[in-house]
Write an enzyme that holds these catalytic residues in place. Structure first.
Site, PDB file in Angstrom:
ATOM      1  N   GLU A  17       0.846  -1.203   0.000  1.00 36.79           N
ATOM      2  CA  GLU A  17       0.000   0.000   0.000  1.00 36.79           C
ATOM      3  C   GLU A  17       0.881   1.252   0.000  1.00 36.79           C
ATOM      4  O   GLU A  17       2.096   1.176   0.155  1.00 36.79           O
ATOM      5  CB  GLU A  17      -0.901   0.034   1.253  1.00 36.79           C
ATOM      6  CG  GLU A  17      -2.159  -0.814   1.170  1.00 36.79           C
ATOM      7  CD  GLU A  17      -3.277  -0.179   0.350  1.00 36.79           C
ATOM      8  OE1 GLU A  17      -3.033   0.873  -0.286  1.00 36.79           O
ATOM      9  OE2 GLU A  17      -4.389  -0.723   0.348  1.00 36.79           O
ATOM     10  N   ASN A 151     -10.099   5.040   2.501  1.00 36.90           N
ATOM     11  CA  ASN A 151      -9.237   4.764   1.353  1.00 36.90           C
ATOM     12  C   ASN A 151      -9.382   5.864   0.308  1.00 36.90           C
ATOM     13  O   ASN A 151     -10.208   6.767   0.434  1.00 36.90           O
ATOM     14  CB  ASN A 151      -9.609   3.409   0.732  1.00 36.90           C
ATOM     15  CG  ASN A 151      -8.519   2.372   0.894  1.00 36.90           C
ATOM     16  OD1 ASN A 151      -7.337   2.671   0.745  1.00 36.90           O
ATOM     17  ND2 ASN A 151      -8.908   1.149   1.221  1.00 36.90           N
ATOM     18  N   ASP A 213     -10.200   0.922  -3.754  1.00 34.70           N
ATOM     19  CA  ASP A 213      -9.121   0.927  -2.776  1.00 34.70           C
ATOM     20  C   ASP A 213      -8.363   2.243  -2.933  1.00 34.70           C
ATOM     21  O   ASP A 213      -8.978   3.300  -3.009  1.00 34.70           O
ATOM     22  CB  ASP A 213      -8.240  -0.310  -2.990  1.00 34.70           C
ATOM     23  CG  ASP A 213      -7.445  -0.706  -1.750  1.00 34.70           C
ATOM     24  OD1 ASP A 213      -6.942   0.184  -1.043  1.00 34.70           O
ATOM     25  OD2 ASP A 213      -7.299  -1.913  -1.493  1.00 34.70           O
TER      26      ASP A 213
END
Length: 306
Positions: A17, A151, A213
């Site tokens: 991430e 997100n 996401d």
């Protein structure tokens, strides 16, 4: 693997991430959240220059950003920290404003004014108890709440529109952004994905496009959204319409960012955490970091002004 993409890492992450391109270092940085580590690698074109470096931490890093003058700001489970050097001591800037047994920091980045933003994730995922926080010189401020998994944080090129997604709700919202105060207002639905079909698992005949996401914005205002479990990356217009779609090399892309000297290299982190043995057998590159070239450059990363 989709031939548009080149894998630039050899060691997979459990859940990659928060990638960003460091222009001074010509490096890509990112985190592996459950792996409790920060990673970086020098990249030339679509090729890594040597192996990735890893910095092990004692707790999960949700997101990171570069610091003006050098170093990193890190949102860890227990709070937000400053490190002036790679692998160096961590100086706590703010305690986590939540129950660390049930929440942790997740997606975040800096705005153009040098303030660090980080959203939280409610791990039981049965209530929308996640929130969005902003760190400036006066401390940590709660700016928005009502999500399960924060997100997709990003800003328009002029900085006047902010985007924020709730992955669990399959939606991205847009806000008017006051650049002077960091206040969000005028919340509106920007893009809604259909819900996950009941009982869906990878390999099901039932189609599923995934859920939003992490995200990044390009110089034309296009919002690039990784669709977790959808095996695709969407480019949305400033009004939320789908402009283009790219298949990703694995099922669970997590977050894109732009890099390279011209900001026309699109990097994407991915996940292999919790995926089935059958899926991983078909997509052994899950958890890798990938890159492809794009036509529209992205926006440069913003630094935290400590």
């Amino acid at each position: 693997m989709n031939t548009l993409w080149t894998r630039i890492t050899s060691e997979p992450d459990a859940l990659g991430e928060s990638p960003f391109w460091h222009p001074q270092e010509q490096r890509l940085y990112w985190v592996d959240i459950p792996g409790r580590r920060v990673a970086r690698v020098q990249v030339d074109g679509l090729q890594a220059q040597g192996a990735a470096e890893y910095w092990s931490l004692s707790e999960e890093p949700g997101c990171i950003a570069p610091v003006l003058g050098g170093g990193l700001v890190l949102a860890l489970r227990s709070g937000i920290y400053l490190a002036r050097a790679w692998g160096g001591p961590l100086h706590k800037l703010a305690d986590a404003p939540y129950d660390t047994g049930k929440l942790r920091f997740n997606d975040g980045k800096c705005d153009a004014q040098g303030r660090f933003w980080a959203g939280s994730l409610y791990e039981p995922k049965d209530q929308a108890l996640g929130a969005l926080y902003m760190l400036d010189g006066q401390g940590l401020h709660r700016r928005m709440d009502g999500v399960t998994t924060a997100n997709g944080l990003a800003w328009s090129p002029d900085g006047r529109t902010a985007y924020w997604a709730d992955t669990a709700a399959h939606q991205v919202c847009a806000f008017d952004f006051d650049t002077a105060t960091g206040q969000l207002s005028g919340k509106r639905l920007f893009h809604q994905q259909p819900p996950k079909p009941s009982g869906w698992v990878w390999g099901s005949a039932t189609p599923y496009g995934g859920r939003p996401d992490g995200a990044a914005v390009d110089a034309e205002g296009g919002y690039w959204s990784a669709q977790y479990e959808g095996q695709r990356l969407l480019r949305l217009s400033p009004t939320g319409q789908v402009l283009a779609e790219w298949q990703t090399p694995v099922v669970c892309p997590t977050m894109p960012c732009f890099g390279g000297p011209d900001l026309k290299t699109l990097f994407i982190t991915t996940s292999r955490q919790g995926r089935s043995a059958q899926e991983l057998a078909q997509y052994p590159d899950a958890g890798g970091v990938f890159a492809m070239r794009v036509d529209v450059p992205g926006l440069p990363v913003m630094c935290f002004q400590a």
